[in-house]
Design an enzyme around this catalytic site. Structure first.
Site, mmCIF file in Angstrom:
data_model
loop_
_atom_site.group_PDB
_atom_site.id
_atom_site.type_symbol
_atom_site.label_atom_id
_atom_site.label_comp_id
_atom_site.label_asym_id
_atom_site.label_seq_id
_atom_site.Cartn_x
_atom_site.Cartn_y
_atom_site.Cartn_z
ATOM 1 N N CYS A 46 0.838 -1.218 -0.123
ATOM 2 C CA CYS A 46 0.131 -0.020 0.022
ATOM 3 C C CYS A 46 0.893 1.395 0.131
ATOM 4 O O CYS A 46 1.418 1.344 -1.012
ATOM 5 C CB CYS A 46 -0.906 0.038 1.219
ATOM 6 S SG CYS A 46 -2.461 0.554 0.950
ATOM 7 N N ARG A 87 -11.689 6.795 -4.928
ATOM 8 C CA ARG A 87 -10.428 5.955 -4.302
ATOM 9 C C ARG A 87 -10.813 4.517 -5.003
ATOM 10 O O ARG A 87 -12.075 4.061 -5.320
ATOM 11 C CB ARG A 87 -10.716 5.803 -2.989
ATOM 12 C CG ARG A 87 -10.174 7.102 -2.039
ATOM 13 C CD ARG A 87 -9.961 6.897 -0.856
ATOM 14 N NE ARG A 87 -9.171 6.221 -0.029
ATOM 15 C CZ ARG A 87 -7.717 6.252 0.104
ATOM 16 N NH1 ARG A 87 -7.398 7.674 -0.218
ATOM 17 N NH2 ARG A 87 -6.804 5.396 0.497
ATOM 18 N N HIS A 103 -3.428 -4.759 0.700
ATOM 19 C CA HIS A 103 -2.959 -4.013 2.006
ATOM 20 C C HIS A 103 -3.163 -4.905 3.336
ATOM 21 O O HIS A 103 -3.856 -5.935 3.122
ATOM 22 C CB HIS A 103 -3.299 -2.655 2.213
ATOM 23 C CG HIS A 103 -5.006 -2.606 2.740
ATOM 24 N ND1 HIS A 103 -5.749 -1.472 2.898
ATOM 25 C CD2 HIS A 103 -5.742 -3.571 3.305
ATOM 26 C CE1 HIS A 103 -6.696 -1.754 3.132
ATOM 27 N NE2 HIS A 103 -6.989 -2.939 3.432
#
Lengths: 462, 259
Positions: free
Chosen positions: B93, B130, B195
């Site tokens: 990430c 996002r 992540h």
């Protein structure tokens, strides 16, 4: 009252009645949605009629319980309260509460509003309600897929609160450096509350991930004692910025596992009271403390506060105890690492005969279950009972428990929640205790299952 | 035999369950009788990266990443030399972005990375969505198969010629939501948008990294198989949940659901 607002109120009430009649749900948000569709300014209109103004409660954990406690204090103090009781904490929920407490001709039935609001709903709610008191409980890492980062929420809160006038007081958790950082940069009247009793804390942060950095100079805070997640007695070793001395303090705290807690709450003016609550865990001591501080600020008498807090019955999923076929069943809602760690600490000290953990990943739970790896499930290693895991992410939970050091033969996976409840209750046996730790939607599912068996009430009856 | 693991910036870059990866590396070595030492190095700490077999970096909030990258630049040459000598670096990430050449934020000046991975990241602007959600990729490393996880990033990443994708996106967004690439590999350096706890549900990837990291000091090591029933069940459940059928570690039919 404008015609538009009246139409909104009427339609909203009608929808609420219909949804109850059809058992479509509690009607805790639909009336609000409809009323806001007709009159987008409905919240501001109806809030202006609350004679004693309103109180907003927000933060990552403790919103529902704190708001309920404040509302109960106000009710016992003799005021008529408008309150979004069922935890519907977005704008529609606030609007629905106001609509349901307004007469058909647009007259407010409530005198004071007590509203819990979602972290992201706080800015708008503050603008619409112009509250006389805002209670900020804490800011922990929570559902990053939905809320973004702590710093993001902090920035939104700061902008929203900066726009308020001195008619609003901010009551805030001084032990939480993330919350304190926001309040420190405001010019509003502010009242800090906090825990004094160092015996309840630990010497260091649980997980490095919770570290907070001085909001003045960026140096990591050092802690004299840590109470919960990153809340504690912190100070910056470089610039001297430190936890403000609380004006309302909890001391002489006794935690009695899952059965409750007691604490002495003291104010700067020398008054104090001793509260004995059925709400378990240190996290609930914070809720009780915040509620006592808020109610006293509103003018409720100390004796009324003491009696209310000491007789308060926990809400469903927040420590309420049910009896089911001779098994004592307690449901403790967990939503994020900070909350879950406190629940586990409480559970580990209570040693239940059976434990059920139910993890869902729907929108209201957070669709990302990565947070399970931030929770210290290692605390369950010494629990003698079998752990049943359930929910849409039961397997993720089982995997986490494996790496927490629980032998795989002590972890049972039953994805179907009603079935898992039955099996875990059988594990507990007559006279035993079953603790259920669910995420939000798993809690609602458990409630539905228990209601159909006649054990629990519907959430609109709460 | 022993594995030296370094968790770099555990206090700054540990946004969401990142430490799960370190737990998995430890456990999967110990279960095979391989000793593990975990060094936690923070900003300013003395660290000779060349003594480490595997260095892990997690994700962080913008402000924390800003602090970390300053320290990371100071270590860049050391990290590069370590990687050249066979040290495995895994960055997820936020730190994946920092290992590249540059990050162009939505506003403000560009943030220079440490040039360990040949890639660039830019934020497409305040209004852009996002890239959030469950993700499944087919890993390019031989024998690893599918990787399943969760991504949540604003920046979009484009790889240069020096880096190869860690895998191909089946469901989800990946590097940029467009070219179906996910993550990057360059020598023994690995970066990915999967992540937080990437390794728990992807034990074959964890083992590939452990094997590669041991090679530096012990040569080719055959890792004994472990009982991965719980891992496999969690993998299957997660893949089923995100709409990718997964009967035998092979993909059937169904293409990417998004991007």
């Amino acid at each position: 009252m404008s015609l538009r607002a009246l139409v909104g109120i009427t339609l909203g009430k009608l929808v609420g009645r219909l949804s109850r009649l059809l058992r479509a749900g509690g009607g805790t948000t639909m009336p609000g949605r409809v009323a806001r569709a007709v009159d987008p300014a409905i919240i501001a209109h109806l809030a202006a009629d609350l004679r004693l103004g309103s109180v907003l409660v927000s933060g990552t954990n403790g919103k529902t319980t704190t708001a309920r406690l404040i509302a109960s204090c106000c009710e016992r103090g003799g005021w008529r309260v408008t309150h979004n009781r069922a935890g519907a904490n977005l704008h529609a929920g606030v609007a629905a509460a106001l609509v349901s407490r307004t007469s058909a001709i647009g007259r407010a039935r409530g005198e004071i509003g007590v509203f819990e609001v979602d972290e992201l709903a706080l800015p708008r709610a503050a603008r619409d309600l112009r509250p006389r008191l805002i209670v900020l409980t804490n800011l922990y890492r929570d559902q990053l897929d939905r809320y973004g980062e702590i710093d993001h929420i902090a920035a939104r809160w700061h902008d929203a609160l900066s726009a308020l006038g001195p008619g609003t007081t901010v009551l805030f958790n001084a032990d939480d450096p993330a919350v304190t950082a926001i309040v420190a940069r405001l010019s509003l009247p502010a009242v800090p509350f906090g825990i004094e009793d160092d015996r309840c804390g630990r010497p260091s942060l649980e997980d490095a991930a919770d570290a907070r950095y001085c909001y003045r100079c960026g140096t990591p805070f050092t802690y004299r004692v840590v109470f919960l997640s990153h809340a504690g007695k912190y100070a910056c070793p470089r610039c001297g910025t430190a936890r403000p001395d609380p004006c309302v303090r909890a001391d002489a705290i006794t935690l009695r596992g899952t059965t409750g807690a007691s604490a002495s709450i003291a104010w700067d003016n020398g008054t104090h009271l001793t509260v004995d609550t059925a709400l378990p865990g240190l996290y609930n001591v914070y809720n009780v403390l915040a509620a006592a501080a808020a109610a006293a600020h509103l003018g409720v008498s100390k004796e009324t506060i003491r009696v209310t807090l000491s007789t308060f019955t926990p809400a469903f999923g927040r420590g309420e105890r049910l009896t089911w076929n001779g098994v004592a069943l307690q449901i403790l809602l967990g939503k994020n690492p900070a909350g879950f760690n406190e629940l586990l600490r409480t559970v580990a000290s209570a040693s239940p005969t059976a434990l059920l953990i139910a993890i869902n990943d729907l929108t209201a739970d957070g669709t990302d279950v990565s947070w399970l790896w931030d929770v210290e499930f290692e605390m369950l290693r010494d629990l003698p009972s079998t752990v049943t895991v359930s929910g849409l992410r039961a397997h993720d939970m089982a995997l986490r428990l494996k790496y927490a050091g629980l032998p795989t033969d002590r972890v049972r996976i039953i994805e179907d929640l009603p079935q898992a409840l039955r099996v875990a209750a059988a594990d507990a046996g007559t006279g035993g205790t079953l603790i259920l730790l669910p995420t939000y939607t798993a809690m609602l599912q458990a409630r539905d299952a228990l209601r159909s068996m006649g054990v629990a009430r519907g959430f609109w009856e709460d | 035999m022993d594995l030296r693991v370094c968790h770099l910036y555990p206090d700054l870059l540990n946004l969401y369950g990142d430490r799960g990866n370190v737990l998995v590396l430890e456990r999967r070595c110990r279960d095979r009788g391989i000793d593990v030492s975990v060094t936690r190095a923070r900003v300013g700490d003395a660290l000779d990266a060349r003594t480490q077999d595997l260095i892990f970096l997690g994700g962080g909030e913008d402000r924390q990443q800003g602090v970390a990258v300053v320290d990371l630049r100071r270590r860049a040459a050391d990290l590069g030399a370590a990687a050249a000598s066979g040290t495995v670096i895994l960055a997820v990430c936020g730190s994946y972005q920092l290992l590249g050449h540059v990050y162009h934020p939505a506003e403000g000046p560009a943030l220079e990375g440490v040039h360990l991975l040949d890639l660039e990241t830019r934020h497409p602007g305040r209004g852009a969505r996002r890239l959030i959600g469950n993700i499944a990729i087919e890993c390019s490393l031989p024998g690893v198969g599918a990787l399943v996880g969760f991504e949540n990033h604003g920046g979009v990443t484009d790889l240069g010629a020096g880096a190869t994708p860690l895998g191909r996106v089946r469901v989800g967004y990946g590097n940029n939501g467009e070219d179906k690439t996910e993550g990057a590999m360059q020598g023994t350096i690995f970066g990915t948008y999967l992540h937080g706890p990437l390794l728990p549900k992807n034990p074959s990837f964890a083992d590939a990294l452990i094997g590669l990291a041991l090679r530096r000091r012990f040569g080719e090591v055959r890792l004994a198989p472990l009982d991965d029933d719980v891992e496999s069940a969690a993998r299957r459940a997660a893949l089923a949940r995100i709409g990718a059928s997964y009967p035998t570690d092979r993909w059937r039919g169904r293409g990417a659901a998004s991007s």
